[in-house]
Design a protein around this motif. Structure first.
Motif, short mmCIF file in Angstrom:
data_model
loop_
_atom_site.label_atom_id
_atom_site.label_comp_id
_atom_site.label_asym_id
_atom_site.label_seq_id
_atom_site.Cartn_x
_atom_site.Cartn_y
_atom_site.Cartn_z
N THR A 226 101.37 144.25 27.32
CA THR A 226 100.86 145.27 28.24
C THR A 226 101.30 144.89 29.64
O THR A 226 101.77 143.76 29.88
N ASP A 227 101.17 145.79 30.58
CA ASP A 227 101.53 145.49 31.96
C ASP A 227 100.70 144.33 32.50
O ASP A 227 101.22 143.45 33.20
N ALA A 228 99.43 144.29 32.15
CA ALA A 228 98.55 143.21 32.62
C ALA A 228 98.99 141.86 32.04
O ALA A 228 99.01 140.85 32.74
N GLU A 229 99.34 141.84 30.75
CA GLU A 229 99.80 140.60 30.13
C GLU A 229 101.11 140.14 30.76
O GLU A 229 101.29 138.94 31.02
N PHE A 230 102.02 141.06 31.01
CA PHE A 230 103.29 140.72 31.64
C PHE A 230 103.08 140.08 33.00
O PHE A 230 103.72 139.09 33.34
N LEU A 231 102.17 140.64 33.80
CA LEU A 231 101.91 140.10 35.14
C LEU A 231 101.35 138.68 35.08
O LEU A 231 101.57 137.89 35.99
N GLU A 232 100.63 138.35 34.01
CA GLU A 232 100.11 136.99 33.85
C GLU A 232 101.18 136.02 33.36
O GLU A 232 101.22 134.86 33.76
#
Length: 60
Positions: free
Chosen positions: A30-36
């Motif tokens: 997900t976008d959130a996982e990618f940012l982490e």
């Protein structure tokens, strides 16, 4: 036919060999996982490349 210098192998041509063998991997994030995950990957790459450069300098 006349010979020319088009095509074929040339000394120094092509992509230079990397310090590390890296293989392509595919992950669905997900976008959130990618940012982490992205900063962690960049930190690991920076650390390994700096270590390799130090090792190369010590050999000289």
């Amino acid at each position: 036919m006349n010979s020319n210098n088009w095509g074929g192998k040339r000394a120094g041509a092509g992509r230079k060999k990397s310090l590390f063998e890296r293989k392509g991997r595919t992950f669905r994030l997900t976008d959130a996982e990618f940012l982490e995950v992205k900063p962690m990957i960049e930190a690991v790459r920076k650390r390994t490349e700096e270590a390799a450069m130090v090792a190369m300098k010590s050999r000289q």
